[in-house]
Every structure is written in structure tokens, then in C-alpha cells.
Design a protein around this motif. Sequence first.
Motif, short mmCIF file in Angstrom:
data_model
loop_
_atom_site.label_atom_id
_atom_site.label_comp_id
_atom_site.label_asym_id
_atom_site.label_seq_id
_atom_site.Cartn_x
_atom_site.Cartn_y
_atom_site.Cartn_z
N THR A 266 0.82 -1.20 0.00
CA THR A 266 0.00 0.00 0.00
C THR A 266 0.86 1.26 0.00
N SER A 298 -11.05 2.42 -2.81
CA SER A 298 -11.05 0.96 -2.77
C SER A 298 -10.49 0.41 -1.47
N ILE A 299 -9.71 1.23 -0.74
CA ILE A 299 -9.07 0.68 0.47
C ILE A 299 -9.56 1.34 1.75
N LEU A 302 -14.71 1.07 4.09
CA LEU A 302 -15.66 -0.02 4.16
C LEU A 302 -16.19 -0.20 5.58
N LYS A 952 -16.04 -10.62 -0.72
CA LYS A 952 -15.00 -9.69 -0.27
C LYS A 952 -14.58 -8.77 -1.40
N ALA A 953 -14.43 -9.31 -2.60
CA ALA A 953 -14.06 -8.49 -3.74
C ALA A 953 -15.15 -7.46 -4.05
N ASP A 956 -15.05 -4.70 -1.45
CA ASP A 956 -13.94 -3.77 -1.68
C ASP A 956 -14.28 -2.73 -2.74
N ASP A 957 -15.20 -3.07 -3.65
CA ASP A 957 -15.61 -2.15 -4.72
C ASP A 957 -16.93 -1.45 -4.39
N TRP A 958 -17.29 -1.34 -3.11
CA TRP A 958 -18.59 -0.79 -2.74
C TRP A 958 -18.77 0.63 -3.25
N TYR A 976 -21.78 -8.61 3.56
CA TYR A 976 -20.36 -8.86 3.87
C TYR A 976 -20.12 -8.82 5.38
#
Length: 1094
Positions: A266, A298-299, A302, A952-953, A956-958, A976
Amino acid sequence: MDGPATAGLPAAVGQWSKFLSHAERQRLDADIFATYVPILFSKHRLPPAWVAELLLRPTKGNQDALDPRVPQYLQVLLKQDLVDTASVLRALYLFSTSHTQAPQAQTQIGPDARRKGAGVQHQRPKKSRRKVLRWRSSYASEEVIFWRLAKGISQGTGITNGREAIEVVFMVTRWMALFTEAAAAFSRDAFGAIHSLQAKDEMESSRQAFMLLLLGVCENRIVLTTFGRPGSKGARRQLARSLEAFIPSVLQNAPQIAPQASQIATQLEIFRTQTLASFEPEDKKDAAVAEISSYMDSIIGLDSVQVPEIPIVNSRAGLYIYINAALVGRPLLEDGALFTYLNNRYQGDVETTAVQLILASFDVLANAVFRNEGSKTGHLLKSYVVNKVPLILGSLAASSSPMYPFNAEFCITQALGQVDTNVFPTLSGMFDMPNNSSFQDSVRQDFCFACQLHGLLSQAAIETLLGDITYQSLPDAGRYVKDALVQSCLKDLEKTQTLIGELDDMNGNVGAAAQTIVEVIVSLCRNKETMTLKLLCSQLASKPLSLDIILLFNKPQRILHPLCDLLDNWGGYDDDQGEYQPVYEEFGSILLLLLAFVYRYGLSPADLGIRSADSFVGRLLSRGHLSRPLEELTDQEKSHLNGWIHGLFDTEAGGLGDELMSSCPPQDFYLLMPTLFQQIVLALSSRNLTEELLKSGLEYLVDVLLLPSLVPAILYLSNHLWADGPQGQRAIIRILRLILQPNSTSNEASSMLSSVLSIVAKPLEHALRAYQRQDPKSQEVEPLLKALKENLPLSRRTGGTDHNELESWTTSIHGAGGAPGAAAAAASAAGGGLTAAIRHTVQSLIQWAQNPPLNGMPAPYTHRQVLAALKILGAKHLLGILLDELKANMDSANNNGSGSSGVAYDVATAIICAPDVNNEARAAAAAEETAGAFATPQPKQQRRLTLREALKAEADDWKKIQKTDALMAETVVRLYRRVEAQMALPPPPDPALLQSDLEGLGVGDVGGDALGDAMAAAAAAAAGDHTQSVADAMSLDTTGLDGVGMDLGLGAGDLGGLSATGSVGGLDLSDDIFSGLSGTDFGTDFTWDSMDLG
């Protein structure tokens, strides 16, 4: 530091080469080495690139690994400025083992390495460009040297000027490309070359050390200053492109390797999108800012997303789905994982847990009755209800607390009051049922008496529950205690044979019996008592349904590891061996049981923990059904093959004698079986083998001596029945007729032949039916199919669906989750296909769970449908169906106020959290419960994307989803969170408190240090990969829990085992520097001062 003239270079190279070789041979101390080096350099000057290459290159005498002294010598050369960071990276790169794993990567670095600013000291003559000798294993050395270089850069000595900065940048870009190619090569070869898996682990450790070095380079002040100059544009762009390709390859495996690796990745991504972007012209910064925003979305955020809450509902369908999935193939009800799931689901409320568990268990059995699953499936499900559930209830009783008390009679009464009496009648109702099946008629009664056996019900309570006075009684021997039973069986092994016969019982004692059988087999394997082992293995192999019961109470590794180890290390023959036939019989019977497990449950060598390329079991399972051309056989194998052909078919040779068997070990014989049968087929189809000789030869193979060898033989014949020409196919049919329909055999041979046919029935049936379609007029196939009829239901239990069931889901005229009828109409109305079938199944489960009848059938369901959808549609598509149903249910609930959204989320969560029999063995590391067997780490086999990983993928794109569909983004985030909450690993309990609780229960000492080991293992698992099997985090051997009903199925409550490998706390450059460096961890509190680098 100016280099010498080119003419004097060869002489200087020769002197340095002699000196370095002498230093390594004489084990020259680093301090003495430091005094000689300046003298040598004053007489024979060499550029840093040459010195580094001479020190770090392999030689013809040593191509295995770098000498442990070399890193110490390298440190001396770095301090004296005779080598620099770029030259060391260049030499390491040139000879790295990664080149052999990634052949597409660059393999040469010439003098004009396109480094802007590179001086003459890095040049090499063109004549040296030839095939480079690589290290066989350089990863450990690279790891140490990367750490050293990273420390030098952090201290300001590794990069001292702009020219060095550019050279180092170009070299790290080459290393990034090399690591990316190597990681991709390992990923493609995850199971094709078992021996490479250790190299993969070592490569990952080396890459982690390189990432720390790379981060130091990117944050270096001189590098950043150099990037601000106009001439560094090419270096910046190359670094950005390399980082763009390198970072995803790291993030792909970071959770499985080290969580800190993803943190460094990261930081590198932020450097690429922010720091490097700041050096670009203004018109390119906008694109960089957009990329940064996308990356941060994306990181980040969430966990902080606010979504409207929907009440959590633990519906009747949730646990029903979970248990159905756990029993659809190989039993997956490991106690540790089950208890963790139940605790997460019901938050410690043990009475609610018990009631819902009993209800769901009876629902699963009722569903099997409704779906006409048959007695073969019903046997396992009934044994689970009668023999396993009372043990779990006993454990729940032991774990009760003042906050959550537990009244067993109350819970059982509450649950059985909701069980359909039409399917599971009371005692008086049993006589009114005309067509009740054997696996449903007495379940209620058997369950009650099993609960009484374990102290959960009184006799008076049973009479109340059954509605009449019953004459059934508890077992004469009382409640079995595993430890006492094991000791009894080791003294009288006939008792073990009796216990194998008792595996079919429904009295509550089967759990202890199954564990005892496994313990006895493990002991016999350890002591190599093969004569007794032969009897037990033959008896178990003849009862495929008993294998289900064994695995209902034991992990497969517990029994299969010792069998594999014994077969792989078969001791051969004694010097005074009198007869060799008993050796073949014993070996064959033991192997037959192993093959029965492997093929019934679809296990692979990786599932068995086999990683050695020399393993006999591994070779037999991987290639044992394939014939080999004669020219590929060794002389010894040709001799063995010739001996067996003559022994079987040459009437003048005198048959099979001790001379043949003494010269050919049984392992070699079994590996030759496909080739032997290839020769038989060729001889028969070319009329070089008569029918009479064929019959006489095969009579040997259908006798007890060699009968297990028919497993690889028939698998070979099945494969070639698909592909051979007409003559070969007819020859195969003639051979199969003599095998499947022998004229006369003994009872022992007949039983063993049935065991063999149960193993091969499915693939053989498919091959025969394919041949029948090619030649519909053939009258020879039907008798063979009839001979297999009894064995087909016993052949496989993998969770796979048959073609009739699959057709009912994938066409528009059949049902979705159950039998054809109303479900078919619904699927058809929804558009048909597997997608419509899944939708209908989910809708049926939601409707049933929302309004479950007090006494009624559950919604028809089989987890085979979900497994089929995962294979055919894929995890992403299947997840999309679930999300669409949740979203549609939300809209419907908002419109009509039904309040079914909580139930819908519970159904979707249960489907995602349900154990996957196809991925379970490949995803979780096998517990190492057998001392000395398979002590090395197990290989990780490639597997399909799971629903949890797909979710999970999506989560991550919520942010991206939110821009187009806000309601779907809320649905994804909410689902999730619920899935992760139900799959969360438990925190490691306080050992002192747990020991105190156990002593309070009268348990006493629990397996010596087993409790402390269990706590350490649980802590390691809680801090590790979130996809790790929960059972591995709870390795508690509760062998002393006999008095409180804690016999939970894995060694009297054994919850599995975990071998936790800790990280290396420091590096010491002594002669044993390379021992155990692969576990080095980049902790967040890492400081250079904590490292002992000599």
C-alpha cells in the motif's frame, strides 16, 4: 574509483577469483578477510560489478547455495566501497534462482544495461555473454543480502549520489519484473511440480525482504532529489510501470504470506500514484489525482460505511443449510469449526443453540426422506442425528454459564415438539406408518435413548416424549469411554473387529467406537503390525458406508497419514523371509482401504499431505491409471513386467512363484498395472493371447493375493474404453467380463472384489455407457452394468450431482431444489436454467423460514445445487444471484411490510458460510496429529474462488457500486459484514481460566501441555489468515473429558491440531545463517537496531 585498462582485466579477475575461492575453502574470518582485501585491490583493481559478480556467482563445484561466509565478506566489501548497492543487486539478479522459475524474465545484463550515467566500472567484455550458471537455491541468501542493503540505504550509506540512485532504480525495476514473473510461474505450477512448493515459500520470503529494500529506495532523499532533475524522466517512468505490475502480484498472496506485506504494498502504491505523479507535468497530474481517488476509495471506508440496519434473524433455514452442506459429501462437521460457527451465530445462548441444532438436524433427515435420497445417504444422516448430536449437546451442557444456563431436557422437549410426527413418529405412531423407511422409523426413539446414554434425558422424560412406555434399553456395555476402549482393543484385537461391525449401530456409542478404531489403526501402523492391520483394513474397505461414520468423528488425516506413511516406507522383506505372498496380501489390503477413502471422497495427493515426488502413494494417485511406453521403462521395470506376463499367462512357467514376488516389491507391481493391462489389451486385440490363457491369467488377479491391483487396472481400462479403436474396445469388454463376472471365488475374494468395484464403479459405468452409445447393438455391456448396480450407490460421496439431477436444474421443465412439479413450473416461469433453479431454491428457503409450520416438511434443498452452480456459473455469478434476490426482497418487504429481509439475509449468509466439500481440503492446512508423519508443510493446491472471497471483492468495490446502484452497495456491505461476523475466529481464551473451568467440571488434567499448545495455536490462527479453517485454531485434545459427555468425535473431543510456525526474530551471520529465515516477519514495530547483522 577508476578501473584498469581492459588488457589487464583478465589477470585481475583471475587473482580475485583465486583469492575469494581460497577464502571460502579456508573459512577465512571476516576480520582477516578485511585486512587482505585492500592489499589485493591495490595490486589488482576491479570495478564493483566484477568484484560483486566474482563473490556472488555459482561455480561448477558449488551450484546449490551461497556459502554462509559470503554475506560476511560482502559486508566487508561494502564498508570498503569496493562494491556498491547497484553492483550487488546486479550480481544477485544475474545468478538468481528465479530465472529458472521464470524463463521469460531477462537473463543477461550487458555492459550497456541502458543505465543512464553508468560508468566504465560496470562494463564487461562482450565475449563473456554466454549461458549463465544459476544458483539452484539462492532465495535464503538473497533475503539476507536484501536486508543488509535495505539497512545501508536507511542509514544513508547505500546510495550516495545521483548516479548511484539511477543505477539502483534501474536494478530494482529488473528485480520487480523478475519476482513478478517468478510468482506467476509458481501460480501456474501450483500442483504440477510438487517439489517446487518449498521453493515458492522461499521465494516469497526473499520477495518480502526485497520489498523493504524497495520501499527504502523509494523513500530515499537522494533518489527523490534525483527524480526532480530533467534527465531522470526515463527512470521515473520505468519505476512507475514496474510498480504497477509488481504491486498486484504481491497483494494477490499477501494475506496468505504476511499481513505486513500488504501494508508495504500500500505504501508503494501511494508512492507511485502520489510521489511519482508529483514529478509529472501539470496536465498529467489530474489523471494521477483521479487514480489516487479511485485507489483510496477501494481501500478506505468499508468499515465506516453507514447503512440502514436490518434486525438479525437466526432463522430455521440458516443452520439447516449449514448442516446440509457439511454432510452432502465427505462429512465436514469438525467440532472446532462447528462450535465457533454456532457461538458466532447464537452469541453464546446455548439453549437456543441446542434447540435449533436438534431442529435443523431432524430437518436435514426429513429433507432426505422427502427427496428420496435413499438408505445409503440416510444411513449417514441418521447416524449423525443419533450418534453425533447428543455428543454436541453434551458439550453445550458443559459450556453453560449462569448467564446462559442449560437445561437439556427442556431443550430436547422444545425441539422434538416441533419435529414432524408424520415423518418421525412417536412410539405409538410407528405402527400406523405403512411405508416408513429403516432410516426414519425409529429416529425419535433412538435419539432419545442416545441422549439418555449421555446423561441428557431421564427415563421418565423419554416416556413423555415418546408418548408410551418403551421396552428399548440402553446398551448392555453402557456408555463407551474411548481411552478404556482403546486399551481393551490393543490387548484383544478381535474387539476392534467387533467395533467395526458396531459402526452401523444407532445407540449413541458409535462416536467412541469410531475414534477407537482409528486409534488402533494408527498404533498398528506405527508398530508395523501389518498382519493384524490387513484384517481391519479389509473389513473396513468392504463397508464403504462405515467410512462415512469414521469421518463423522475423525479428521481424515488422522487415519490416512499413518496409512500413507506405512505404504510409502514399506520395509520390504526380511532376510529370512519364507513366503512372499503374505506380504503382497497385507500390502494390498492396506492399500485397498486407502484407495477406498481417496476415491469415495475425491481426495488428491495434496489433500493427503503428500509433497514428496518420490512418494509411492502420490505417484499411484497421480499417474497410477496411466500406462507408459515400453521405451520409458527402466531395465528393472521391463524385467518385472516380463516376469508378471510370464507368471500370469505362460502355463509352462509354473505360475506366480516366490522368485517373482521377491524380486518385485509390491509398490513396483502396482505402478506397473496399467502398463501390464495395456500389453494384455494389445495381445488380445492382435490375437496373440487366447481366451483360455486370458481366463487363466485373470484368475490370479481376482484372487485375494492380487485383487486390490485391479483398482488401477480397471481405471486404466475405463479410460481407454473411451478412446481405443473397435478392436481394443472389444478386448477391454472381454477382460472386464472375466473380472466382473468370475466363475468361482472364495468368500474372502468375493468380498474384496466388491470393495474394488465400489471404488471403480462410477468411472467404469460412465465408460460402459459411452461405449454402449457407440455400439447400441452390443449385448455385452448390459450384464456388466448389472454387475455394478449394487456398487454404484457406494462408489462416490463427493458432493457432485448426477446427470439426471443436473438436467432437472438446467432445463426449463424441471424443478429447482426438489422433485419435479411445482418447482419445475416456478423455474420455467423464471426463465429456466440453473440460474432460475437457484433463485427458486432461495425463495423457497426464505418463504419456509419466514413461516415454518409447527409440524411440517422443510423446504426441499440440497447443497449439491450450490456446488454445481459454483462449478458451472462461477462464484461471482452465483453471488450476483444471491444479491439480486436480497435486493428484490428488500423492495418487496418495503412495499408490503412483510419484514422478511432479515430472513433473506440469514439464508444468503448461510449459503456463503456453508462448508464447501470441494474446497475444504485444499483451503485448510491439514492438522498434524500423527507423530513423525508428514512433518513438512503441506502443499497448497489451486482451488476455485469461493463465495466468501467473491463477496469480499464486491465489498472492496462498494464505492464504485454505489455510484450506479446505491441500494446494491448497501446490500453488499450489509451481507459482507454478516458473513464476516459468522465466520470470525474466536479470540484465544485465557489458559488459566479454561483450566479452572475444566477442573470445576471434574475433568482434571487435559493432556499435559495440550491446553497450552491449543491456546498458542488459537492465538496464531486468530492473528493469521481470515480464511484459515477455524478447526485448526482450536487444537485441544480433551482426552480426559469422559465424565462430562465431551466425546466430540476427534479423539474424545479432540478438536484438531495446528503446527504454528513463529517468525525469526533476528539474523545472525554465523555459519548457520540460512537456517529458518523463511518465517521472517516485517512487524510494524520493526527497527534496524533490533537486528543482529553481525
